[in-house]
Write an enzyme that holds these catalytic residues in place. Structure first.
Site, PDB file in Angstrom:
ATOM      1  CG  ASP A 194       1.209  -1.265 -12.681  1.00 49.10           C
ATOM      2  OD1 ASP A 194       1.300  -0.130 -12.815  1.00 49.10           O
ATOM      3  OD2 ASP A 194       0.187  -1.636 -12.382  1.00 49.10           O
ATOM      4  CG  HIS A 267      -0.975   1.562 -14.304  1.00 48.78           C
ATOM      5  ND1 HIS A 267      -0.160   1.983 -13.164  1.00 48.78           N
ATOM      6  CD2 HIS A 267      -2.214   2.146 -14.342  1.00 48.78           C
ATOM      7  CE1 HIS A 267      -1.107   2.508 -12.398  1.00 48.78           C
ATOM      8  NE2 HIS A 267      -2.442   2.667 -12.921  1.00 48.78           N
ATOM      9  CD  GLU A 330      -4.883   4.513 -11.182  1.00 45.76           C
ATOM     10  OE1 GLU A 330      -5.537   5.149 -10.158  1.00 45.76           O
ATOM     11  OE2 GLU A 330      -4.177   3.803 -11.304  1.00 45.76           O
ATOM     12  CD1 TRP A 396     -11.397   0.755 -12.175  1.00 43.12           C
ATOM     13  CD2 TRP A 396     -10.427   1.382 -10.461  1.00 43.12           C
ATOM     14  NE1 TRP A 396     -10.480   1.612 -12.525  1.00 43.12           N
ATOM     15  CE2 TRP A 396      -9.919   2.284 -11.278  1.00 43.12           C
ATOM     16  CE3 TRP A 396     -10.096   1.712  -8.978  1.00 43.12           C
ATOM     17  CZ2 TRP A 396      -9.068   3.331 -11.247  1.00 43.12           C
ATOM     18  CZ3 TRP A 396      -9.136   2.724  -8.874  1.00 43.12           C
ATOM     19  CH2 TRP A 396      -8.682   3.408 -10.190  1.00 43.12           C
ATOM     20  CE1 TYR A 421     -10.639  -2.131  -6.356  1.00 42.61           C
ATOM     21  CE2 TYR A 421      -8.731  -0.957  -6.078  1.00 42.61           C
ATOM     22  CZ  TYR A 421      -9.702  -1.615  -7.110  1.00 42.61           C
ATOM     23  OH  TYR A 421      -9.494  -1.198  -8.144  1.00 42.61           O
ATOM     24  CG  PHE A 422      -9.639  -8.226  -0.350  1.00 45.04           C
ATOM     25  CD1 PHE A 422     -11.013  -7.400  -0.308  1.00 45.04           C
ATOM     26  CD2 PHE A 422      -9.984  -9.570  -0.716  1.00 45.04           C
ATOM     27  CE1 PHE A 422     -12.279  -8.098  -0.382  1.00 45.04           C
ATOM     28  CE2 PHE A 422     -11.211 -10.175  -1.128  1.00 45.04           C
ATOM     29  CZ  PHE A 422     -12.472  -9.476  -0.858  1.00 45.04           C
ATOM     30  CG  ASP A 423      -5.556  -2.169  -1.842  1.00 42.56           C
ATOM     31  OD1 ASP A 423      -6.573  -2.187  -2.153  1.00 42.56           O
ATOM     32  OD2 ASP A 423      -4.809  -1.475  -2.830  1.00 42.56           O
ATOM     33  CD1 TRP A 471      -5.778  -2.873  -6.086  1.00 40.30           C
ATOM     34  CD2 TRP A 471      -4.187  -2.991  -7.783  1.00 40.30           C
ATOM     35  NE1 TRP A 471      -6.477  -2.783  -7.256  1.00 40.30           N
ATOM     36  CE2 TRP A 471      -5.573  -2.893  -8.402  1.00 40.30           C
ATOM     37  CE3 TRP A 471      -3.161  -3.237  -8.705  1.00 40.30           C
ATOM     38  CZ2 TRP A 471      -5.812  -3.149  -9.674  1.00 40.30           C
ATOM     39  CZ3 TRP A 471      -3.585  -3.268 -10.176  1.00 40.30           C
ATOM     40  CH2 TRP A 471      -4.907  -3.141 -10.551  1.00 40.30           C
ATOM     41  CB  THR A 472       1.162  -6.511  -3.882  1.00 46.33           C
ATOM     42  OG1 THR A 472       1.748  -6.083  -5.350  1.00 46.33           O
ATOM     43  CG2 THR A 472       0.425  -7.492  -4.019  1.00 46.33           C
ATOM     44  CD  GLU A 473      -0.248  -0.060  -5.309  1.00 47.93           C
ATOM     45  OE1 GLU A 473      -0.823  -0.987  -4.679  1.00 47.93           O
ATOM     46  OE2 GLU A 473      -0.650   0.757  -5.852  1.00 47.93           O
TER      47      GLU A 473
HETATM   48  C1  TNX Z   1      -5.746   2.094  -8.408  1.00 44.90           C
HETATM   49  S1  TNX Z   1      -7.821  -0.124  -9.302  1.00 44.90           S
HETATM   50  C2  TNX Z   1      -5.183   1.164  -9.445  1.00 44.90           C
HETATM   51  C3  TNX Z   1      -3.983   0.544  -8.986  1.00 44.90           C
HETATM   52  C4  TNX Z   1      -3.599   0.711  -7.737  1.00 44.90           C
HETATM   53  C5  TNX Z   1      -4.958   0.429  -6.722  1.00 44.90           C
HETATM   54  C6  TNX Z   1      -4.359   0.776  -5.387  1.00 44.90           C
HETATM   55  C7  TNX Z   1      -6.892   0.167 -10.632  1.00 44.90           C
HETATM   56  C8  TNX Z   1      -7.455  -0.128 -12.116  1.00 44.90           C
HETATM   57  N1  TNX Z   1      -5.736   0.962 -10.495  1.00 44.90           N
HETATM   58  O1  TNX Z   1      -3.020   0.598 -10.063  1.00 44.90           O
HETATM   59  O2  TNX Z   1      -2.756  -0.329  -7.100  1.00 44.90           O
HETATM   60  O3  TNX Z   1      -5.598   1.731  -7.044  1.00 44.90           O
HETATM   61  O4  TNX Z   1      -5.630   0.308  -4.459  1.00 44.90           O
END
Ligand code: TNX
Length: 764
Positions: A194, A267, A330, A396, A421-423, A471-473
């Protein structure tokens, strides 16, 4: 049938409670995910030193897993012999099994080792938790006699893990895979690259290890906290190819397929930081230090394609999975728009625009991977500009991508933010650890139906299953990761394994409460929100009441109405509480001795619109429909930090009109409401809102521009005061709330429709 199964389960747990009293070794079997059919018998089988095991060679991995589990967890050693038998039964489906425990012995039947492995996971959950951490010291393991016939509902049962934003040790990755296996999940989606880090060794490109694997520092706090601050600490690392092989082997031995993700074309900032020629500007950039979406994406030139093919060559050597995840999400198109090469390529290939260029990019990579015998899977943006021919879509952004893909004959895996989304936050408690945003409590995960309702039975066959994403931000370490993953992963395991008509949240919760002991033995730092309180304002014959509930059985709810802390001596809740004025309710769950969960506080603001009639010209999005339109005038405001609770309503890309009709014309001093502002989740406050005030014979319109900020970075407020509302009785008010529109370039979520989130409309 279904009732019969439930009764069987009920008897099973009851009788084992009884047995527990008679025989100390036996623990209630509370299997997660819930098996398809369980038939209980009135006896036990005991495993001890005299017990022998025998297996068909095709079922060897599972048989040895069981043997190791018993021998590592207890003083018992198994002999060769026929007491525990693993038998091949080709009439069963590949992941199905039959487990029979009788007084004489144990028989496991399956047509594959994988099916037998799932029988072993069920059997494991029938054994004392002490076997999990070698604290079982007795010489006999008593197992309830029963017959379990079981098979999964979906073939893809996955969990994802982002190791780019934060990295986790190989030991931890194995622990995560162990948990997947215990829950009969079969796919680990490893998000390896990423903007903030490249985590897989690629021998041909050493700078991926030297440069891309490290960032100079990391954002502190939440992205929406301004100004951005950084910790000053270099962060990073990568997994060597040897480590990766080890993980893949480890997973394989537990029937978990590892799908690697190499993100493209977006990314990709970490890779471009090491090799600027892979970007469109050739200018030096650094590995990203904060979160979000970045404009540096791969340039669709020969160097990039050669690089990606080389990378994939090494990746394919390490990962035997049928699927390779190529990301695809994205990818802002700014760089491509300003790039002479890209524009030339668009012309030369006769492409319509940059979205079609993205599709050209992905299709080219797909052809490469297909030529190596693999399939691509990608985030739902790969649908834009035309889907690559054999691609599987990981949906997603809601479920519309899934619907589109399935209708055109492509396979899909469901991972909508709303349920997977478990974040996101899992509790409304203000002391939860910092999370990216959102709100995804356990019950919502449990209630997920992976099949979008727009699909016919035929089309729904393209839905392979679902996956939880982590996702681990905002998840810097392993204990925190466990806290986010558990118990939501358990709920998801039941979503993808168990038959939907058998699902029952209360029953799940009681099994989960029991499962806590196993998670403790496995040293997993699960979140425990089972002893929390859920409150609901309800109306009955024009009167308002407040209802309190908690999930687990056999506990009391004690409460107060004067703002004082509830104690063991406070009033015990018995029936709904009448509400006739503004009130603060505080409540908590108690057992005989002490308070169990956190104190719940609810302020009810009994304002002039409570009990009025409200209509909205559009339905809220089904994932965020809260308590419906009435929730906007029920006296209860939404959370200040989570937009997904039942008081917030979410609308996606729609202009809305809200009408409140008062019971009788009412003099009003003020009207106020709030909008959530969470740009990371594409939630944007509308730019201006109008109000239309309807008196008896005439009406006035008062426009209102929103203030740019309120004290809280997530909330914007709008307030109309008396000078606007006049001093005359008002029959009706209408709020005209336009959507923010398509999110412009440069902002988070660019190119997507914005969400509007609104909560309580307070009328005084
Ligand atoms: C969206 S889900 C993203 C990730 C982020 C996440 C945070 C996806 C395909 N892209 O890059 O970490 O949201 O929830």
């Amino acid at each position: 049938m279904h009732i019969k199964k439930l009764i069987a389960l009920f008897i099973l747990s009851l009788s084992l409670v009884n047995c527990k009293e008679e025989s100390a070794q036996v623990i209630q079997p509370q299997i997660i995910p819930l098996p398809d059919a369980v038939e209980l018998m009135d006896s036990f089988f005991s495993i001890d030193e005299s017990t022998g095991i025998t297996y068909d060679d095709n079922l060897k991995v599972s048989a040895l897993f069981l043997k190791d589990f018993i021998e590592n967890g207890s003083p018992i050693h198994l002999k060769e012999g026929n007491d525990i038998q693993f038998k091949l039964d080709e009439s069963l489906k590949p992941e199905a099994y039959i487990l029979m425990v009788s007084k004489e012995g144990i028989t496991i039947k399956a047509s594959t080792d994988q099916g037998a492995f799932y029988a072993v996971q069920t059997l494991r959950q029938l054994m004392p938790v002490g076997l999990e951490n070698d604290t079982f010291s007795e010489n006999e393991i008593a197992i309830q006699a029963l017959i379990v016939k079981d098979e999964p509902q979906f073939s893809y049962r996955g969990m994802h893990l982002d190791v780019a934003r934060h990295m986790f040790s190989i030991d931890f990755i194995k622990k995560y895979i162990d948990a997947l296996a215990l829950l009969k999940m079969n796919t680990f989606h490893w998000h390896l690259t990423d903007d903030q880090g490249w985590r897989i060794e690629i021998k041909k490109y050493p700078k991926l290890q030297e440069v891309s694997a490290y960032r100079d520092e990391t954002l502190v706090g939440h992205y929406s906290d301004q100004p951005h601050q950084f910790d000053g600490n270099r962060y990073g690392g990568y997994y060597t190819q040897e480590e990766v092989k080890d993980v893949v082997q480890y997973a394989k031995a537990r029937f978990v397929t590892v799908i690697p993700e190499i993100e493209m074309p977006g990314h990709a900032q970490a890779a471009i930081a090491a090799y600027p020629e892979l970007g469109c500007t050739d200018e030096p950039i650094e590995v990203a230090k904060k979160w979000g979406v970045f404009e540096e994406i791969y340039c669709p030139n020969q160097k990039t394609f050669a690089f990606l093919e080389d990378v994939l060559d090494e990746v394919l050597e390490l990962f035997p999975s049928k699927y390779i995840h190529i990301g695809g999400d994205e990818a802002p198109k700014t760089r491509w728009k300003n790039c002479v090469h890209c524009q030339g390529l668009i012309k030369k290939e006769g492409l319509k625009d940059e979205h079609h260029l993205q599709s050209y990019f992905i299709t080219k990579m797909e052809a490469y991977l297909n030529s190596k015998g693999r399939q691509i899977i990608g985030w739902d943006e790969i649908l834009e500009g035309g889907l690559a021919p054999n691609a599987t879509v990981m949906s997603w952004r809601g479920t519309s991508g899934a619907v589109e893909a399935a209708k055109s004959g492509h396979n899909v895996v469901m991972t909508p933010t709303s349920h997977c989304y478990f974040d996101y936050y899992q509790s409304e408690n203000e002391d939860e650890p910092l999370a990216i945003g959102g709100f995804l409590p356990l019950e919502k995960v449990y209630g997920f139906n992976p099949i979008p309702e727009e699909l016919t039975t035929e089309e729904s066959k393209y839905v392979l299953g679902a996956q939880g994403n982590i996702w681990t931000e905002y998840i810097p370490n392993e204990k925190h990761l466990e806290y986010m993953a558990f118990p939501r992963m358990l709920a998801l395991s039941e979503v993808v394994w168990s038959q939907p008509e058998q699902k029952n949240y209360k029953n799940f919760v009681s099994r989960l409460e029991n499962f806590h002991q196993r998670l403790d033995a496995l040293d997993i730092n699960y979140a425990n929100h089972l002893y929390e309180i859920e409150g609901d304002l309800i109306s009955d014959e024009g009167k308002s009441y407040y209802e309190l509930k908690t999930l687990t059985e056999g506990k009391n709810i004690n409460y107060s109405l004067d703002g004082s802390e509830p104690t063991i001596n406070s009033k015990v809740y018995e029936s709904k509480i009448p509400i006739t004025e503004s009130t603060t309710i505080k409540a908590a769950v108690f057992n005989e001795e002490k308070q169990l969960g956190k104190t719940f506080t609810q302020h009810i603001n009994y304002h002039k619109a409570v009990g009025a009639k409200i209509t909205i010209n559009k339905q809220p999005h089904k994932a965020y429909s809260g308590s419906g339109a009435e929730g906007l005038i029920n006296g209860i405001s939404g959370s200040d930090s989570r937009y997904g609770d039942k008081e917030w309503l979410g609308f996606w890309g729609e202009d809305i009109e809200i009408t409140i009709d008062f019971k009788e014309p009412t003099k009003i001093n003020s009207i106020e409401t709030r909008f959530y502002d969470g740009n990371g989740q594409w939630i944007y406050t509308p730019e201006h809102i109008a109000i239309r005030i309807i008196f008896d014979n005439d009406e006035v319109i008062a426009n209102k521009f929103l203030p740019e900020s309120s004290g809280n970075p997530n909330l914007k407020k709008v307030f109309w005061e008396q000078s606007i509302l006049s001093n005359r009785p008002i029959k009706r008010v209408k709020l005209l709330v336009p959507n923010y529109g398509i999110i412009p370039e440069g902002k988070q979520g660019a190119g997507n429709k914005a969400w509007t989130f609104i909560d309580e409309i307070i009328v005084n």
